[in-house]
Design a protein around this motif. Structure first.
Motif, short mmCIF file in Angstrom:
data_model
loop_
_atom_site.label_atom_id
_atom_site.label_comp_id
_atom_site.label_asym_id
_atom_site.label_seq_id
_atom_site.Cartn_x
_atom_site.Cartn_y
_atom_site.Cartn_z
N GLY A 1 0.81 -1.20 0.00
CA GLY A 1 0.00 0.00 0.00
C GLY A 1 0.86 1.26 0.00
N PHE A 2 0.21 2.40 -0.17
CA PHE A 2 0.91 3.68 -0.29
C PHE A 2 0.53 4.58 0.88
N ASP A 3 1.56 5.17 1.51
CA ASP A 3 1.35 6.11 2.60
C ASP A 3 1.52 7.52 2.05
N PRO A 4 0.43 8.27 1.85
CA PRO A 4 0.57 9.59 1.21
C PRO A 4 1.30 10.62 2.08
N GLN A 5 1.31 10.44 3.38
CA GLN A 5 1.95 11.43 4.25
C GLN A 5 3.47 11.39 4.13
N ARG A 6 4.03 10.20 4.14
CA ARG A 6 5.49 10.06 4.06
C ARG A 6 5.97 9.60 2.70
N GLN A 7 5.05 9.34 1.78
CA GLN A 7 5.38 8.87 0.44
C GLN A 7 6.09 7.52 0.47
N THR A 8 5.76 6.69 1.46
CA THR A 8 6.38 5.38 1.59
C THR A 8 5.33 4.30 1.34
N VAL A 9 5.73 3.04 1.50
CA VAL A 9 4.83 1.91 1.27
C VAL A 9 4.66 1.15 2.57
N HIS A 10 3.61 0.34 2.64
CA HIS A 10 3.38 -0.53 3.78
C HIS A 10 2.77 -1.83 3.27
N PHE A 11 2.85 -2.87 4.09
CA PHE A 11 2.32 -4.19 3.73
C PHE A 11 0.83 -4.24 4.08
N GLN A 12 0.02 -4.54 3.07
CA GLN A 12 -1.42 -4.65 3.27
C GLN A 12 -1.77 -6.13 3.39
N ILE A 13 -1.80 -6.64 4.61
CA ILE A 13 -2.07 -8.06 4.83
C ILE A 13 -3.55 -8.35 4.58
N SER A 14 -4.40 -7.47 5.07
CA SER A 14 -5.85 -7.59 4.89
C SER A 14 -6.42 -6.18 4.95
N PRO A 15 -7.70 -6.01 4.64
CA PRO A 15 -8.25 -4.65 4.72
C PRO A 15 -8.11 -4.02 6.09
N GLN A 16 -8.09 -4.82 7.13
CA GLN A 16 -7.96 -4.26 8.49
C GLN A 16 -6.54 -4.36 9.04
N LEU A 17 -5.66 -5.06 8.34
CA LEU A 17 -4.32 -5.33 8.88
C LEU A 17 -3.27 -4.82 7.92
N GLN A 18 -2.51 -3.80 8.39
CA GLN A 18 -1.42 -3.27 7.58
C GLN A 18 -0.27 -2.86 8.51
N PHE A 19 0.95 -3.04 7.99
CA PHE A 19 2.15 -2.74 8.78
C PHE A 19 3.19 -2.10 7.89
N SER A 20 3.88 -1.12 8.45
CA SER A 20 4.98 -0.49 7.74
C SER A 20 6.23 -1.34 7.88
N PRO A 21 7.24 -1.16 7.02
CA PRO A 21 8.49 -1.92 7.19
C PRO A 21 9.14 -1.68 8.54
N GLU A 22 9.04 -0.46 9.08
CA GLU A 22 9.61 -0.20 10.41
C GLU A 22 8.90 -1.00 11.49
N GLU A 23 7.58 -1.15 11.38
CA GLU A 23 6.84 -1.93 12.37
C GLU A 23 7.20 -3.41 12.29
N VAL A 24 7.36 -3.93 11.07
CA VAL A 24 7.74 -5.34 10.92
C VAL A 24 9.14 -5.57 11.49
N LEU A 25 10.06 -4.63 11.21
CA LEU A 25 11.40 -4.76 11.77
C LEU A 25 11.36 -4.64 13.30
N GLY A 26 10.48 -3.79 13.83
CA GLY A 26 10.32 -3.71 15.28
C GLY A 26 9.87 -5.03 15.88
N MET A 27 8.97 -5.74 15.18
CA MET A 27 8.56 -7.07 15.67
C MET A 27 9.74 -8.03 15.72
#
Length: 1000
Positions: A126-152
């Protein structure tokens, strides 16, 4: 003796106070008694820890492996990490995230984002318009940025380290690729913050490898420089580093080994992953070719089948590194069709021919940046898993022109071990041998600003200026101060990357924005209005490139100076105060000690920079105040700040004052130069200059980040809370699984125990049937409704069953303990009776026990015997199915009571001093001193009863007389101190002290 004890009490109090301070320090460091490092690779990670008693150990994961895949599987209700997540990649490839580090710090238009989509089409970005970055769209209700996945992943690595260390861990050193820019490094720091880790340092993985190599070869490092090249080809990228080892003189620890990064070259996409993707594509073509004409779908359209092919390609690459060919086979690849094909090493090398041609590229880049040739490099050492490919070694050996490549380092664990050594060095809880590390700046950073200049009278134009802040391959960490001299109003300046010509066109596109930050200053004009009578020393901007390679603007301040003359009384008071504070910290006496505290820090950071002398026309506009790095381990050169123009007389006075003891400095500073001619007051007045007064005004700063905006604080807090909720959910799930397993295990174990003879002996048929019925009902409930039961329900069911079976288990356990406890009680009673009998046989003159004490012991022995006999007899009358009256805890209580009485008497006998015996004239001679020689003891003669004691033997009469007199006077010492005085010189001190104690 009492006086001696009184003198020692203050010492004891001081010792207790010191122990209390040390204990407080230990408690303060209790949270940091263990530190960890995470070698974060593209495909896998290695975690290492240091804790007291465990120096530099690789952590084993839950599968007892030293290497853990960097893989996360995210579902609606659960998460999987490591090997569990890697196995889930086949079943659910869309929810299994791998190689997500390639997206850190990247905006949506970056070529690496497009490359990631092409490599892993099953992931929806997916696309994050605020930071112009991408995130993983696992499901319509579940999405995570690369920083969040690395934090896990970082949080999971911490849990592994804590389980291994058996204590909480917060401090960590994390490895990152050397080519990470500012945006990528800040992204890693944000991920660590989400995981709740305190990052001591982001260390480059090539630097960590070089540190590990040097630490284990410390004895081989000397004053002669040794140049070593490390070629690290991992899964995702390749880095080549040239390191210089030699010993240098440090301020704190003398001569210590040092590593300095001299040159770095890299290729962001050359690695084992690209080879595996080529093999996967080859296997996919072979499978499609086998099914051609059957109307089957393309295997590339099936994510599960492609995940299986990628796993087989990874295995195939490893096997082909040691074999000329191998059979690739996958059972049920797609539509229940098996796949089997033979692949040779020649085919593999042909598939990756263009990749092998890129192998020498990083070597040439590293040599160019280090300004070296291959003849100056002594050894080339291989690091990383992909260097095990034979073709890579063949091409590299030809490129470097060496006889052989070094393989004397653990290619997988070297970076983790070097990083954990650095973590221990940075932690306050450990002390390690110093090893100086001088890392190098890969991307130069400069400051750009624009100002108006008057080229001709009446004609003004804008001139763009650039000043290098941190040069390429310059060492860090270090601080720099840049001074803007020709501004008296608010202005802006820009922080950008410098010349990146060493990067190719494609690397520049991947690099991203070359503009870092725009700095807007507010309050410059107001500061000039506040000090109209002061001379401006410019607007000083303080920058810091910290240990993690992250640039920050510490502060901006406007500095003013003026000359003031103080009265002698005022000067003397300030001087005394300044010298007192300086002496506390070991500093010398300088005129600037009376100035603002900010100025002191600035002078430590600044050193005269000669880089601006090449452009004398611009020297007035901008000054580089610190070109040399500020290192903790090496002493900075003694220099003066550029703007602090001090007369020669004052400098000489300062130098003389520094050489004097601290106690003499206040009076000497008051005289201000009286060393040259003390009796001449006129010369003293001439040498005394006016004092400089410096005023520092803080300037407001507004930063506009241009490369990649950091997460706002509210979004960062939201991400932290989201990860904490996921962690809590995982812990609850583990707790529920543990409760269900405990309930199920209890049911099966108890059902089995009901048929054992020892349990049947202490229970009736009705009791066993009742317990068996309850266990059967609980087992049926667990199978039918246990899946939806909560943790509380499972624990309540287990508690109910344990309460039901408590009586049965209690009777069995008591019967098991009886033989051992009763034997111990009998043994203690027998020994106590023998001790009492022996105590009563002591003569009255030597008796140390009172009648009350012996009567009390006798009473306890008799009571214990009576209780034991009565209780055993009563227990023998009870049936085995009833609750026993002979309890093991009662036996232990009786033993403790009897043992307490016996120990009291034993301690009294141990510490009671014998009574002095009355003097007997016919008594034999006392024993010789312990330190008397063998000849002395052999020559001593005991005179017969009729002969006087002072009779002299025939041999050596003088020596024998002395010994005879000494033996006769020894008992007299106990009666009067006067008799001990003549013998003080001949009698050993330790023996006489013993006699004194006996006398007291």
């Amino acid at each position: 003796m009492a006086a001696t004890v009184r003198r020692q009490r203050p010492r004891r109090l001081a010792c207790w106070a010191l122990m209390a301070v040390l204990l407080a320090d230990l408690l303060a460091l209790s949270d940091t008694l263990a530190v960890m490092s995470v070698d974060l690779g593209s495909e896998s990670m290695k975690v290492a820890i240091v804790k007291p008693g465990v120096p530099m150990e690789i952590v084993l994961n839950k599968e007892s492996r030293r290497k853990t895949p960097v893989t996360v599987t995210l579902k609606e209700n659960e998460r999987f990490f490591g090997d569990s997540a890697a196995s889930m990649a086949i079943k659910n490839p869309k929810a299994t995230l791998r190689y997500f580090q390639h997206l850190l710090g990247k905006q949506e238009g970056n070529p690496h984002v497009a490359l990631y989509r092409a490599r892993f089409p099953e992931h929806e970005l997916g696309f994050d318009p605020q930071r112009q970055t991408v995130h993983f769209q696992i499901s319509p209700q579940l999405q995570f940025s690369p920083e969040e996945v690395l934090g896990m992943v970082l949080n999971y690595s911490r849990s592994l380290a804590e389980d291994f260390a058996e204590q909480p861990i917060k401090d960590a050193v994390i490895t990152v690729p050397a080519f990470f820019n500012q945006a990528e490094r800040r992204a890693v720091l944000q991920a660590a913050r989400m995981a709740g880790l305190k990052v001591l340092q982001l260390i480059n993985d090539n630097t960590a490898t070089a540190l590990s190599y040097g630490v284990f070869r410390r004895k081989d490092i000397n004053t002669t420089a040794q140049n070593v090249m490390f070629y690290d080809m991992g899964s995702g990228s390749t880095v080549c580093t040239i390191v210089t080892y030699q010993t240098v003189k440090t301020k704190e620890a003398g001569m210590q080994p040092q590593l300095q990064i001299r040159g770095v070259g890299f290729d962001r996409t050359l690695g084992g992953l690209e080879m595996e993707l080529r093999l996967r594509e080859h296997l996919a073509r072979l499978f499609n070719k086998q099914r051609k004409g059957q109307g089957a779908k393309d295997v590339r359209e099936n994510p599960r089948a492609m995940a299986k092919l990628l796993r087989e390609a990874n295995r195939l690459k490893t096997v082909l590194s040691a074999n000329a060919d191998h059979m690739a086979q996958i059972e049920g690849l797609m539509d229940d069709v098996d796949f089997k094909a033979k692949v040779t090493r020649a085919e593999f090398e042909e598939l990756c021919a263009d990749l092998f041609e890129r192998v020498p590229g990083p070597v040439q880049q590293a040599l160019h940046s280090a300004e070296m040739n291959l003849d100056e490099v002594e050894q080339v050492i291989l690091v990383g898993g992909a260097t095990r490919v034979p073709k890579v070694q063949e091409v590299l050996l030809k490129a470097v022109g060496k006889e052989e490549l070094g393989k004397n380092i653990n290619a997988d664990e070297a970076a983790a071990m070097g990083a954990v050594y650095q973590a221990a060095a940075l932690s306050k809880a450990f002390k390690v041998k110093p090893f100086v590390v001088r890392d190098a700046v890969i991307y130069p950073i400069l400051v750009e600003f624009t100002r108006e200049v008057e080229e001709e009278p009446g004609v003004r134009s804008l001139k763009h200026n650039k000043r290098v802040l941190f040069s390429r391959m310059g060492p860090y960490p270090q601080r720099k101060v840049i001074t803007f001299n020709r501004y008296n109003h608010d202005f802006n300046f820009h922080i950008n990357y410098g010349d990146l010509g060493f990067l190719g066109p494609e690397d520049l596109r991947v690099f991203g924005s070359q503009n870092l930050t725009t700095v807007k200053l507010k309050g410059v004009g107001e500061s000039f209005k506040k000090y109209p009578d002061y001379e401006s020393k410019g607007i000083k901007a303080h920058f810091n490139l910290d240990e993690s390679g992250v640039l920050s603007l510490i502060r901006v301040e406007s500095v003013f100076e003026t000359l003031v003359e103080d009265s002698p009384e005022e000067e003397s008071t300030l001087t005394k105060l300044g010298n007192t504070i300086s002496s506390l910290f070991g500093g010398g006496t300088t005129p600037d000690t009376k100035e603002n505290g900010t100025d002191t820090v600035q002078e430590e950071e600044e050193s005269p920079a000669e880089g601006s002398k090449d452009e004398p026309g611009e020297q007035a506009e901008l000054k580089e105040e610190a070109e040399a790095p500020v290192e903790d381990t090496s002493p900075p050169p003694p220099t003066e700040p550029k703007e602090a123009a001090v007369p020669e007389e004052e400098k000489a006075t300062e130098k003389e004052n520094e050489e004097k003891p601290e106690a003499q400095k206040p009076s000497e500073k008051k005289e201000a130069g009286s060393e040259a001619a003390p009796p001449a007051p006129e010369e003293e007045k001439k040498q005394k200059p006016a004092r400089k007064q410096r005023m520092v005004e803080e300037i407001g700063v507004e930063l506009v980040v241009l490369d990649l905006p950091d997460l706002p604080e509210d979004e960062l807090a939201h991400s932290v809370q989201k990860l904490q909720d996921l962690t809590s959910r995982d812990l609850e799930k583990q707790e529920r699984e543990k409760a269900a397993n405990s309930l199920e295990a209890f049911i099966f174990e108890t059902q089995d125990k009901l048929y054992q003879p020892e349990y049947q002996e202490v229970s009736t048929e009705e009791q066993r049937e009742e317990i068996s019925g309850k266990l059967g009902a609980a087992s049926a409930w667990l199978e039918d409704e246990g899946f939806g039961a909560t943790t509380v329900m499972l624990k309540e069911k287990l508690t109910e069953l344990r309460k039901l079976c408590h009586g049965l288990f209690f009777r069995v356990e008591e019967r098991k303990k009886w033989p051992e406890r009763l034997a111990a009680l009998d043994n203690l009673l027998n020994h106590s009776s023998m001790f009492l009998k022996g105590a009563r046989l002591i003569p009255e003159m030597e008796q140390i026990f009172t009648e009350v004490e012996m009567t009390t012991l006798e009473k306890v022995i008799n009571e214990t015997w009576a209780w034991k006999n009565a209780t055993v007899a009563e227990q023998a009358k009870l049936p085995a199915t009833e609750k026993p009256v002979l309890l093991s805890k009662d036996i232990e209580a009786k033993m403790m009571a009897l043992d307490r009485e016996v120990q009291y008497l034993l301690n009294k006998a141990k510490f009671t001093k014998p009574r002095p015996r009355p003097k007997d004239k016919n008594a034999t001679r006392a024993e010789p001193p312990l330190n008397a020689s063998a000849s002395d003891q052999a020559e001593k003669v005991i005179p017969p009863p009729g002969q006087p004691e002072d009779a002299k033997p025939i041999s050596e009469p003088e020596k024998e007389t002395a010994g005879s007199e000494q033996a006769d006077t020894e008992p007299l010492e106990l009666e009067g101190p006067g008799a001990a005085e003549p013998e003080q010189k001949e009698q050993p001190t330790g023996q006489k002290r013993t006699l004194k104690n006996d006398e007291l």
